[in-house]
Write a protein that holds these residues in place. Structure first.
Motif, PDB file in Angstrom:
ATOM      1  N   LYS A 775      95.473  -4.508   4.094  1.00  0.00           N
ATOM      2  CA  LYS A 775      95.178  -3.245   4.781  1.00  0.00           C
ATOM      3  C   LYS A 775      95.803  -2.224   5.633  1.00  0.00           C
ATOM      4  CE  LYS A 775      90.406  -5.381   5.417  1.00  0.00           C
ATOM      5  NZ  LYS A 775      89.560  -5.733   6.521  1.00  0.00           N
ATOM      6  N   ILE A 776      97.455  -2.661   5.592  1.00  0.00           N
ATOM      7  CA  ILE A 776      98.282  -1.909   6.270  1.00  0.00           C
ATOM      8  C   ILE A 776      98.561  -0.774   5.329  1.00  0.00           C
ATOM      9  CG2 ILE A 776     100.411  -1.875   7.204  1.00  0.00           C
ATOM     10  CD1 ILE A 776      99.934  -3.820   8.584  1.00  0.00           C
ATOM     11  N   ARG A 777      98.661   0.488   5.692  1.00  0.00           N
ATOM     12  CA  ARG A 777      98.666   1.618   4.934  1.00  0.00           C
ATOM     13  C   ARG A 777     100.055   2.287   5.308  1.00  0.00           C
ATOM     14  NH1 ARG A 777      97.987   6.408   8.063  1.00  0.00           N
ATOM     15  NH2 ARG A 777      97.194   6.018  10.194  1.00  0.00           N
ATOM     16  N   GLN A 778     100.453   3.358   4.604  1.00  0.00           N
ATOM     17  CA  GLN A 778     101.682   3.965   4.370  1.00  0.00           C
ATOM     18  C   GLN A 778     101.225   5.284   5.358  1.00  0.00           C
ATOM     19  OE1 GLN A 778     103.246   4.874   0.636  1.00  0.00           O
ATOM     20  NE2 GLN A 778     104.494   2.987   0.742  1.00  0.00           N
ATOM     21  N   LEU A 779     102.420   5.824   5.613  1.00  0.00           N
ATOM     22  CA  LEU A 779     102.393   7.178   6.650  1.00  0.00           C
ATOM     23  C   LEU A 779     101.716   8.348   5.736  1.00  0.00           C
ATOM     24  CD1 LEU A 779     105.809   7.204   8.358  1.00  0.00           C
ATOM     25  CD2 LEU A 779     103.531   6.784   9.430  1.00  0.00           C
ATOM     26  N   LYS A 780     100.743   9.062   6.598  1.00  0.00           N
ATOM     27  CA  LYS A 780     100.299  10.387   6.109  1.00  0.00           C
ATOM     28  C   LYS A 780     100.752  11.568   6.929  1.00  0.00           C
ATOM     29  CE  LYS A 780      96.152   7.800   4.650  1.00  0.00           C
ATOM     30  NZ  LYS A 780      94.604   7.819   4.848  1.00  0.00           N
ATOM     31  N   LEU A 781     100.426  12.573   6.477  1.00  0.00           N
ATOM     32  CA  LEU A 781     100.803  13.767   7.193  1.00  0.00           C
ATOM     33  C   LEU A 781      99.980  13.848   8.703  1.00  0.00           C
ATOM     34  CD1 LEU A 781     100.845  16.602   4.508  1.00  0.00           C
ATOM     35  CD2 LEU A 781     102.772  15.771   5.933  1.00  0.00           C
ATOM     36  N   ASP A 782      99.031  13.351   8.756  1.00  0.00           N
ATOM     37  CA  ASP A 782      98.282  13.496   9.915  1.00  0.00           C
ATOM     38  C   ASP A 782      98.822  12.549  11.028  1.00  0.00           C
ATOM     39  OD1 ASP A 782      96.196  14.575  11.447  1.00  0.00           O
ATOM     40  OD2 ASP A 782      94.970  12.564  11.259  1.00  0.00           O
ATOM     41  N   ASP A 783      99.743  11.464  10.524  1.00  0.00           N
ATOM     42  CA  ASP A 783     100.537  10.604  11.375  1.00  0.00           C
ATOM     43  C   ASP A 783     101.549  11.184  12.298  1.00  0.00           C
ATOM     44  OD1 ASP A 783      99.116   8.144  10.993  1.00  0.00           O
ATOM     45  OD2 ASP A 783     100.059   8.037   9.129  1.00  0.00           O
ATOM     46  N   ILE A 784     101.984  12.635  11.782  1.00  0.00           N
ATOM     47  CA  ILE A 784     102.774  13.306  12.648  1.00  0.00           C
ATOM     48  C   ILE A 784     102.232  13.769  13.660  1.00  0.00           C
ATOM     49  CG2 ILE A 784     104.245  15.546  12.495  1.00  0.00           C
ATOM     50  CD1 ILE A 784     104.586  14.967   9.525  1.00  0.00           C
ATOM     51  N   ARG A 785     100.843  14.110  13.459  1.00  0.00           N
ATOM     52  CA  ARG A 785     100.114  14.682  14.616  1.00  0.00           C
ATOM     53  C   ARG A 785      99.834  13.546  15.657  1.00  0.00           C
ATOM     54  NH1 ARG A 785      95.447  12.895  16.200  1.00  0.00           N
ATOM     55  NH2 ARG A 785      94.890  12.742  14.132  1.00  0.00           N
ATOM     56  N   ARG A 786      99.578  12.368  15.261  1.00  0.00           N
ATOM     57  CA  ARG A 786      99.294  11.364  16.114  1.00  0.00           C
ATOM     58  C   ARG A 786     100.954  11.070  17.102  1.00  0.00           C
ATOM     59  NH1 ARG A 786      96.559   9.367  11.695  1.00  0.00           N
ATOM     60  NH2 ARG A 786      94.082   9.006  12.014  1.00  0.00           N
ATOM     61  N   SER A 787     101.995  11.077  16.341  1.00  0.00           N
ATOM     62  CA  SER A 787     103.312  10.973  17.051  1.00  0.00           C
ATOM     63  C   SER A 787     103.463  11.948  17.901  1.00  0.00           C
ATOM     64  CB  SER A 787     104.395  10.659  15.878  1.00  0.00           C
ATOM     65  OG  SER A 787     104.039   9.590  14.818  1.00  0.00           O
ATOM     66  N   TYR A 788     103.170  13.122  17.670  1.00  0.00           N
ATOM     67  CA  TYR A 788     103.314  14.230  18.523  1.00  0.00           C
ATOM     68  C   TYR A 788     102.392  13.934  19.629  1.00  0.00           C
ATOM     69  CZ  TYR A 788     103.489  18.668  20.852  1.00  0.00           C
ATOM     70  OH  TYR A 788     103.938  19.635  21.947  1.00  0.00           O
ATOM     71  N   PHE A 789     101.128  13.772  19.845  1.00  0.00           N
ATOM     72  CA  PHE A 789     100.248  13.606  20.675  1.00  0.00           C
ATOM     73  C   PHE A 789     100.828  12.395  21.576  1.00  0.00           C
ATOM     74  CE2 PHE A 789      95.734  14.855  19.170  1.00  0.00           C
ATOM     75  CZ  PHE A 789      96.067  15.979  19.073  1.00  0.00           C
ATOM     76  N   PHE A 790     101.142  11.370  21.148  1.00  0.00           N
ATOM     77  CA  PHE A 790     102.022  10.428  21.864  1.00  0.00           C
ATOM     78  C   PHE A 790     103.177  11.089  22.681  1.00  0.00           C
ATOM     79  CE2 PHE A 790     105.383   6.989  22.245  1.00  0.00           C
ATOM     80  CZ  PHE A 790     104.941   6.422  23.004  1.00  0.00           C
ATOM     81  N   VAL A 791     104.061  11.635  22.218  1.00  0.00           N
ATOM     82  CA  VAL A 791     105.169  12.380  23.159  1.00  0.00           C
ATOM     83  C   VAL A 791     104.646  13.033  23.943  1.00  0.00           C
ATOM     84  CG1 VAL A 791     107.408  13.657  22.917  1.00  0.00           C
ATOM     85  CG2 VAL A 791     106.774  12.014  21.138  1.00  0.00           C
ATOM     86  N   PHE A 792     103.670  13.662  23.492  1.00  0.00           N
ATOM     87  CA  PHE A 792     102.868  14.888  24.580  1.00  0.00           C
ATOM     88  C   PHE A 792     102.606  14.160  25.821  1.00  0.00           C
ATOM     89  CE2 PHE A 792      99.841  17.365  26.590  1.00  0.00           C
ATOM     90  CZ  PHE A 792     100.324  18.636  26.502  1.00  0.00           C
ATOM     91  N   PHE A 793     101.879  13.157  25.552  1.00  0.00           N
ATOM     92  CA  PHE A 793     101.091  12.472  26.745  1.00  0.00           C
ATOM     93  C   PHE A 793     102.212  11.407  27.541  1.00  0.00           C
ATOM     94  CE2 PHE A 793      97.223  12.220  23.851  1.00  0.00           C
ATOM     95  CZ  PHE A 793      96.456  13.338  24.542  1.00  0.00           C
ATOM     96  N   ILE A 794     103.087  11.132  26.896  1.00  0.00           N
ATOM     97  CA  ILE A 794     104.252  10.448  27.477  1.00  0.00           C
ATOM     98  C   ILE A 794     104.977  11.474  28.571  1.00  0.00           C
ATOM     99  CG2 ILE A 794     106.809   9.496  27.438  1.00  0.00           C
ATOM    100  CD1 ILE A 794     104.896   7.480  26.975  1.00  0.00           C
ATOM    101  N   ILE A 795     105.166  12.612  28.126  1.00  0.00           N
ATOM    102  CA  ILE A 795     105.719  13.485  28.935  1.00  0.00           C
ATOM    103  C   ILE A 795     104.788  13.981  30.017  1.00  0.00           C
ATOM    104  CG2 ILE A 795     106.947  16.027  29.124  1.00  0.00           C
ATOM    105  CD1 ILE A 795     108.477  14.028  27.596  1.00  0.00           C
ATOM    106  N   THR A 796     103.649  14.113  29.647  1.00  0.00           N
ATOM    107  CA  THR A 796     102.616  14.319  30.816  1.00  0.00           C
ATOM    108  C   THR A 796     102.336  13.201  31.647  1.00  0.00           C
ATOM    109  OG1 THR A 796     101.291  15.676  28.949  1.00  0.00           O
ATOM    110  CG2 THR A 796     100.043  15.100  30.960  1.00  0.00           C
TER     111      THR A 796
END
Length: 931
Positions: A775-796
């Motif tokens: 069930k482990i999947r590969q990366l998708k383009l939308d995962d870039i958005r998830r990663s950015y959200f994480f970095v943004f919330f870390i800075i916040t």
């Protein structure tokens, strides 16, 4: 490369990048091997008395109160009749040790001294005390010992009170200053019956140093506008009046005593210091006595500010200096050599002496700085190949000789004013030369680090493409060169660099910075086939969508970089993030969750618009935060009662944790009440606080391993500690951030286009269950958005309630539940944990999203790594060799924060992989496979 190996290598690479910024910008400016420079004329004073009122602001001292009453009448009388006054401009960091080093040694200490708690000498240096015949000091155990330790011989005598006396909860912190004055009086009284001491006291070139810490302590505890702070200024003024009278009587009114009164740094309105606000960098300076110019009427007003008018001193001449200029002033007054490492320039307007004496003193000052320049130049010339060495063009050997002859000739001919001008020009050029050689290798080292940085980021991108892009493999052999041949080329490059550094006798760290790009770029070139695959597969890729993501992420990174300088940008970012469900179409799929996402984003967006934490204390916010945490917990328990019933043991644990939240809110309120009544820190409150700190790290392990149950337990464990470290509205930040994080976990399920989990299944995810590798999947383009959200919330999470200054110059009131006696490392550690608590909340959320979206930790973390590295590289380029130290320090601090965040994430990833690959979690075996 194996997962653990990859993370360990990445960790080492980032540690090198982290350390490099200190080697490039924070190396010690000190050199050794200079000769002391003496003035061949008798000094105007036999002895010097230095008063340093720690933490005294210039405006608090000079400005009359609302009734027009002067707070320091004795020193005001000195200003108006007997002495010279002005403003001493300090440098960042505005801390006690750097301030005293600038005052007494004449140079601005490198920031590496913070690793010693501003208490010890990272590098030995010369000082006015060291050059004196004898120095007697009274005051703080945090300041005096460092000058005694750095002195050659045993002629510096220190008298300090116990460190426990520096208690912010003290009923009367001004007693620290009273202790100093009483000790000085007792010392001179006992000297009358001690012939040996009496003889030493009457010798020339003696210094008496009174360090007065009460004002600083009262400022931290009660704020600079408080009655305690202002009354302490009056007490200091009275004490100085008594000491001056005592010393004049003791030495028979011989007119051979010079007095200097100043401060090491100021203080903000909210009782902190360390940054570069005017209230922190502007300190008073008053000098009088032997060799000091008496009060002069102001004929011009060279300063554009309105301070003189506000302070009712516009009729008197004002002489401003840099803080390091006070050291050569004191040396000149008693006739000792200027400290060898001093970069101060003698302020001639303070001196009441002949032009001949001034010219000789300036000549000695210029030679003393020129000596440092010559040593610095020699050191750099010896470690640089002759054909690569570029000398400082404005101060060649011939120009130095011309200056020496010309200046000496002017003095011999009695052209003292012209000689002074020549010496000033020489000092300016020598200072520029010192800066030139001190920063000589910065460009070279910076290029090496950037080359390594770009190479590492390129390698990570190639790994992502190779692992997850599903690229087409073109037929035939693509190898441009065999691995063995490529390895030989890079091995030769490494050998050439090593030989080059060996010939130049470069420091060990240079080898690391220069050789690191070699294996990194070797790895990049080895993976060049991935780029060829990408080019071959380009027609089949959604290029427009990829380009759109690239533009959005680039804009997002610039937004994050800007947020380090303007916190309000985070609010704008959260406003943009709140529109994501509408822009992505999720709103029409899950309206309730989308509206909750919008509302939680808007609530969190209010925090960056508020003042930096610590400026205004209001413990009522802490009570509200506790209530909000309990409301969130009860709401969660009620919502999960039907979907995922809680076991009885977990119910008991949650109830106990909620009671603990209430207890900590009470402890904070009662502690602040006790301190306001000057009753000290209650022992029970202190025990509860330290117990909470320790238990908060262990209690979550007792909770259920169900996804939301574990997250809620972590939140209830971290919030009590955060409440105990809060003084105002920032206490509301973790509950609001946690609300948004819980919404993020839920809404990410709606964003998954395949393999979606139902709401019930999401609540039933158990961290202790085996994960099906299929069930482990590969990366998708939308995962870039998830990663950015994480970095943004870390800075916040880092800057939602403050900025770097709130870490560097924090409010000591934040740690009063734990301790009130000054201890920089313990206090700093507690404040750092406070900063990290929101960080941990976001980290746990991101780990949950990785599990719930069926993606391996390594895969999503690689995207985060690329984004954070791009931010760090951006800040590295922002650091310039010019501008104020505050500007340079700000960019460096931002780079350090991003690198620290990345290193912390890598450490956590290594630990997570080791634990999840073969761990036993509370007796249950758990195996997680990584793609």
């Amino acid at each position: 490369m194996k997962v653990v190996t990859f993370f360990v290598v990445g960790l080492l690479v980032h540690v090198v990048f982290f350390i490099s910024i200190f080697d490039i910008y924070f190396t010690s400016p000190l050199v050794h091997g200079m000769s002391p420079q003496h003035v061949p004329l008798p000094p105007p004073a036999k002895r010097l008395v230095l008063f340093v009122a720690d933490g005294l602001r210039a405006d608090s001292f000079y400005k009359p109160d609302v009734n027009g009453t002067i707070r320091a009448p004795f020193l005001r009388n000195i200003i108006e009749e007997k002495g010279t006054w002005g403003i001493s401009h300090t440098h960042v960091p505005t801390e006690s040790r750097p301030g005293h080093v600038a005052l007494i040694a004449g140079f601005y200490e490198d920031v590496s001294a913070v690793a010693k708690g501003w208490k010890e000498n990272p590098v030995e240096f010369d000082s006015v005390f060291n050059e004196s015949k004898h120095t007697w000091c009274w005051g703080s155990p945090d300041i005096l010992p460092m000058f005694a330790k750095g002195a050659s011989g045993d002629h510096v005598y220190t008298h300090t009170y116990p460190a426990e006396s520096e208690d912010f909860a003290s009923k009367d912190a001004s007693r620290l200053d009273t202790w100093v004055f009483d000790e000085v009086k007792a010392f001179f009284s006992s000297a009358k019956g001690n012939e040996s001491l009496l003889s030493r006291l009457h010798e020339e070139k003696n210094v008496f140093f009174l360090h007065l810490l009460g004002i600083d302590t009262n400022g931290h505890a009660h704020r600079p506008m408080s009655r305690e702070y202002l009354e302490n200024i009056m007490l200091v003024d009275d004490g100085i009046s008594e000491i001056v009278s005592l010393m004049e009587d003791f030495f028979g009114n011989d007119g051979q005593t010079a007095y200097v009164f100043t401060s090491d740094h100021g203080m903000t309105n909210w009782g902190s210091h360390g940054a570069g606000h005017a209230s922190e960098t502007l300190t008073p300076l008053v000098a009088w006595g032997a060799g000091i110019q008496t009060a002069q009427r102001a004929t011009t007003h060279p300063y554009e500010d309105q301070y003189q008018h506000e302070w009712k001193l516009d009729t008197l001449r004002r002489v401003d200096v840099n803080q390091a200029d006070i050291a050569p002033l004191m040396s000149s007054l008693i006739g000792v050599p200027i400290p060898l490492n001093s970069v101060g320039v003698l302020p001639l307007d303070f001196l009441n002496n002949s032009q001949h004496f001034k010219a000789e003193s300036m000549y000695a000052n210029s030679i003393q700085i020129l000596e440092q320049f010559k040593v610095k130049m020699t050191q750099k010339e010896e470690t640089t190949l002759p054909f690569l060495f570029t000398p400082f063009p404005h101060l060649t050997e011939s120009k130095q000789q011309d200056f020496l002859r010309h200046a000496k000739s002017l003095i011999h001919r009695g052209l003292y004013d012209e000689a002074i001008l020549v010496c000033m020009q020489m000092i300016t050029q020598a200072m520029e030369g010192l800066s030139y050689y001190h920063t000589y290798d910065r460009f070279f080292l910076g290029c090496s680090v950037v080359l390594g940085f770009v190479g590492w980021t390129s390698y990570v991108v190639l790994v992502i493409l190779k692992t997850h892009a599903s690229l087409r493999k073109p037929p035939g052999n693509r190898d441009l060169m065999s691995d063995r041949g490529l390895g030989r080329v890079f091995l030769c490059v490494g050998l050439v660099i090593t030989v080059f550094l060996l010939v130049q006798a470069s420091p060990c760290t240079y080898y690391v910075y220069c050789l690191l790009p070699v294996p990194v770029w070797y790895s990049v070139i080895k993976e060049i086939g991935t780029l060829l695959d990408l080019a071959q597969s380009a027609p089949s890729l959604p290029l427009c969508k990829c380009f759109g993501y690239f533009v959005l992420v680039t804009f997002g990174i610039e937004l994050l970089v800007l947020s380090f300088f303007y916190r309000a940008v985070l609010s704008f970012g959260l406003l943009v993030l709140s529109l994501w469900p509408v822009a992505s179409g999720l709103y029409f799929k899950a309206k309730t969750r989308s509206l909750t996402w919008v509302l939680s984003c808007l609530c969190l967006a209010m925090f960056p618009l508020m003042p930096v934490v610590g400026r205004e204390s209001n413990v009522h916010f802490v009570t509200c935060a506790a209530a909000l945490t309990l409301f969130n917990t009860l709401s969660y328990l009620l919502s999960t009662r039907r979907l995922s019933p809680l076991p009885h043991k977990d119910k008991q644990l949650f109830v106990a944790q909620m009671v603990h939240v209430v207890l900590c809110a009470y402890v904070l309120t009662s502690t602040h009440s006790s301190l306001q009544q000057k009753q000290g820190l209650p022992l029970f409150n202190q025990l509860v606080s330290w117990t909470t700190l320790v238990v908060s790290l262990l209690v979550p392990l007792l909770s259920s391993t169900r996804l939301f149950h574990r997250l809620m337990s972590i939140l209830l464990s971290l919030v009590p500690t955060y409440l105990l470290l809060s003084t105002g509205y920032e206490a509301l930040f973790p509950p609001v951030l946690s609300w948004l994080m819980f919404v993020w976990i839920n809404i990410e399920q709606e964003a998954m286009t395949t393999g979606t989990l139902s709401k019930t299944e999401l609540f039933r995810i158990d961290f202790s269950e085996n994960i099906d590798i299929t069930k482990i999947r590969q990366l998708k383009l939308d995962d870039i958005r998830r990663s950015y959200f994480f970095v943004f919330f870390i800075i916040t999470a880092f800057f939602g309630t403050g900025n770097i200054a709130s870490i560097n110059s924090f409010d000591p009131a934040s740690v009063y539940c734990f301790l009130t006696v000054f201890n920089p490392f313990v206090m700093g550690g507690l404040m750092m944990w406070k900063v990290l608590i929101p960080f941990v909340i976001v980290m746990c959320t991101f780990e949950t999203i990785q599990v719930s979206t069926q993606l391996s930790s390594r895969s999503l973390f690689l995207l985060v790594l690329v984004i954070s590295d791009m931010m760090a590289l951006h800040f590295f380029f922002l650091v310039k060799d010019y501008g104020s130290w505050l500007d340079i320090g700000t960019s460096i601090s931002h780079y350090v924060i991003v690198m620290s965040m990345t290193i912390f994430l890598m450490l956590l990833s290594i630990m997570t992989h080791i634990l999840t690959s073969k761990r036993v979690f509370l007796g249950k075996k758990m195996k997680v496979h990584f793609k």
